[in-house]
Design an enzyme around this catalytic site. Structure first.
Site, PDB file in Angstrom:
ATOM      1  N   ASP A   1       1.216  -7.141  -3.436  1.00 24.89           N
ATOM      2  CA  ASP A   1       1.545  -6.444  -4.680  1.00 24.89           C
ATOM      3  C   ASP A   1       2.385  -7.327  -5.592  1.00 24.89           C
ATOM      4  OD1 ASP A   1       0.441  -3.761  -4.457  1.00 24.89           O
ATOM      5  OD2 ASP A   1       1.792  -3.526  -2.748  1.00 24.89           O
TER       6      ASP A   1
ATOM      7  N   GLY B   1       6.837   0.912  -3.824  1.00 19.88           N
ATOM      8  CA  GLY B   1       6.354   1.414  -2.543  1.00 19.88           C
ATOM      9  C   GLY B   1       7.095   2.713  -2.230  1.00 19.88           C
TER      10      GLY B   1
ATOM     11  N   ASP C   1      -4.709   3.286  -2.896  1.00 25.11           N
ATOM     12  CA  ASP C   1      -3.397   2.637  -2.769  1.00 25.11           C
ATOM     13  C   ASP C   1      -2.270   3.555  -3.235  1.00 25.11           C
ATOM     14  OD1 ASP C   1      -1.250   0.893  -2.738  1.00 25.11           O
ATOM     15  OD2 ASP C   1      -2.047  -0.454  -4.284  1.00 25.11           O
TER      16      ASP C   1
ATOM     17  N   GLY D   1       1.110   5.966  -1.119  1.00 25.68           N
ATOM     18  CA  GLY D   1       1.425   7.189  -0.385  1.00 25.68           C
ATOM     19  C   GLY D   1       0.458   7.505   0.745  1.00 25.68           C
TER      20      GLY D   1
ATOM     21  N   MET E   1      -0.147  -6.311 -10.806  1.00 22.39           N
ATOM     22  CA  MET E   1       0.365  -5.271 -11.713  1.00 22.39           C
ATOM     23  C   MET E   1       1.119  -6.009 -12.808  1.00 22.39           C
ATOM     24  SD  MET E   1       1.529  -2.644  -8.758  1.00 22.39           S
ATOM     25  CE  MET E   1       1.342  -3.881  -7.490  1.00 22.39           C
TER      26      MET E   1
ATOM     27  N   MET F   1      -5.478   3.982  -7.674  1.00 22.61           N
ATOM     28  CA  MET F   1      -4.067   4.212  -7.375  1.00 22.61           C
ATOM     29  C   MET F   1      -3.839   5.707  -7.116  1.00 22.61           C
ATOM     30  SD  MET F   1      -2.638   1.289  -7.393  1.00 22.61           S
ATOM     31  CE  MET F   1      -0.975   1.889  -7.083  1.00 22.61           C
TER      32      MET F   1
ATOM     33  N   SER G   1       0.553  -3.306   2.970  1.00 15.75           N
ATOM     34  CA  SER G   1       1.199  -3.919   1.814  1.00 15.75           C
ATOM     35  C   SER G   1       2.496  -4.592   2.224  1.00 15.75           C
ATOM     36  CB  SER G   1       1.490  -2.855   0.754  1.00 15.75           C
ATOM     37  OG  SER G   1       2.388  -3.394  -0.193  1.00 15.75           O
TER      38      SER G   1
ATOM     39  N   MET H   1       4.186  -7.741  -9.171  1.00 11.13           N
ATOM     40  CA  MET H   1       4.687  -6.952 -10.309  1.00 11.13           C
ATOM     41  C   MET H   1       5.533  -7.832 -11.228  1.00 11.13           C
ATOM     42  SD  MET H   1       6.030  -3.692  -8.190  1.00 11.13           S
ATOM     43  CE  MET H   1       5.034  -2.923  -6.906  1.00 11.13           C
TER      44      MET H   1
HETATM   45  C1  DX5 Z   1       2.529   0.384  -5.590  1.00  6.49           C
HETATM   46  C2  DX5 Z   1       1.788  -0.659  -4.789  1.00  6.49           C
HETATM   47  C3  DX5 Z   1       1.386  -0.177  -3.438  1.00  6.49           C
HETATM   48  C4  DX5 Z   1       2.554   0.116  -2.539  1.00  6.49           C
HETATM   49  C5  DX5 Z   1       2.102   0.980  -1.406  1.00  6.49           C
HETATM   50  O1  DX5 Z   1       2.784  -0.112  -6.848  1.00  6.49           O
HETATM   51  O2  DX5 Z   1       0.611  -1.029  -5.465  1.00  6.49           O
HETATM   52  O3  DX5 Z   1       0.507  -1.098  -2.830  1.00  6.49           O
HETATM   53  O4  DX5 Z   1       3.144  -1.031  -2.022  1.00  6.49           O
HETATM   54  O5  DX5 Z   1       3.223   1.406  -0.686  1.00  6.49           O
HETATM   55  P1  DX5 Z   1       3.264   2.803   0.069  1.00  6.49           P
HETATM   56  O6  DX5 Z   1       2.149   2.779   1.081  1.00  6.49           O
HETATM   57  O7  DX5 Z   1       4.617   2.839   0.678  1.00  6.49           O
HETATM   58  O8  DX5 Z   1       3.024   3.879  -0.961  1.00  6.49           O
HETATM   59 ZN    ZN Z   2      -0.925  -2.238  -4.355  1.00  2.18          ZN
END
Ligand code: DX5
Ligand code: ZN
Length: 218
Positions: free
Chosen positions: A36, A145, A176, A178, A69, A138, A9, A38
């Site tokens: 991503d 992130g 997606d 963590g 998102m 998710m 990402s 948002m």
């Molecule tokens: C969260 C995003 C993820 C995020 C993942 O809203 O959709 O794609 O960037 O980041 P990590 O791998 O750090 O959780």
């Molecule tokens: Zn994502």
């Protein structure tokens, strides 16, 4: 072995050196690049939009796996497709009827993906499993992130995998949030085809090596 796709990402990339980070991904064993988007409405955070997509498309040699998102994804599908998206995913809980939007995505020649947050029942995906290329599960709440993986996601993944296998479908599952070298193996072995990883790639001393670790190669 099933697919072991890694989709780093770019939300966690260094935006001051975005081109270098993209070139690193081009050299790496990652298959896709996760984008991503948002809007500050569907999720509290705002990330980036078309200018960044343009840069990604210009320098990247890998397919762009776009994760919207946002509310009203139908308003933006065309522009993301024209900006170079390969796959376009949006949240089931953000729309009243996903079907016309899936159709819009298909008409633009992109892969379709439906996604759900951790508080949305996996069963709600069921009516659409046969008509989407991929579902994005998710494992954190969409928005940021670097959050911790929600353990309940294993059970949700298992349930989703069973639903897909039972129907004899080939719908891909992407997980997606963590994702890290400690949980990646378990997620792949439980049926995830693709894993998104932000921090576990970019916030490490050797991102290319981290990608191999996530794949279970190292
Ligand atoms: C969260 C995003 C993820 C995020 C993942 O809203 O959709 O794609 O960037 O980041 P990590 O791998 O750090 O959780
Ligand atoms: Zn994502």
């Amino acid at each position: 072995m099933a697919n072991r796709i890694i989709s780093p990402s770019v939300l966690s990339a260094d935006f001051g050196n975005l081109r270098q980070d993209i070139e690193m991904l081009n050299r790496s064993s990652a298959e896709w690049i996760h984008v991503d988007v948002m809007d500050g409405v569907f999720v509290p955070n705002i990330s980036f939009g078309f200018p960044v997509m343009k840069t990604l498309r210009q320098y990247s040699t890998k397919p762009l796996d776009v994760h919207l998102m946002i509310t009203h994804p139908e308003r933006y599908v065309e522009r993301f497709a024209d900006a170079g998206a390969w796959s376009i995913g949006f949240h089931l809980e953000a729309v009243s009827d996903p079907r016309p939007i899936l159709q819009q995505i298909r008409q633009k020649g992109c892969r379709t993906c439906l996604t759900i947050n951790p508080d949305i029942e996996v069963e709600r995906l069921e009516p659409y499993l046969a008509e989407v290329d991929m579902v994005l599960l998710m494992s954190v709440y969409a928005g940021y992130g670097g959050q911790a993986f929600i353990e309940d996601s294993y059970q949700r993944l298992q349930q989703l995998k069973q639903m897909i296998t039972y129907r004899g479908l080939s719908t891909l599952i992407e997980v997606d949030g963590g994702v890290n070298p400690h949980n990646a193996e378990r997620l792949f072995s439980m049926g995830a085809d693709a894993l998104v990883a932000g921090s576990a790639v970019f916030h490490t001393p050797d991102p290319e090596r981290s990608i191999l670790q996530l794949k279970g190669v190292l």
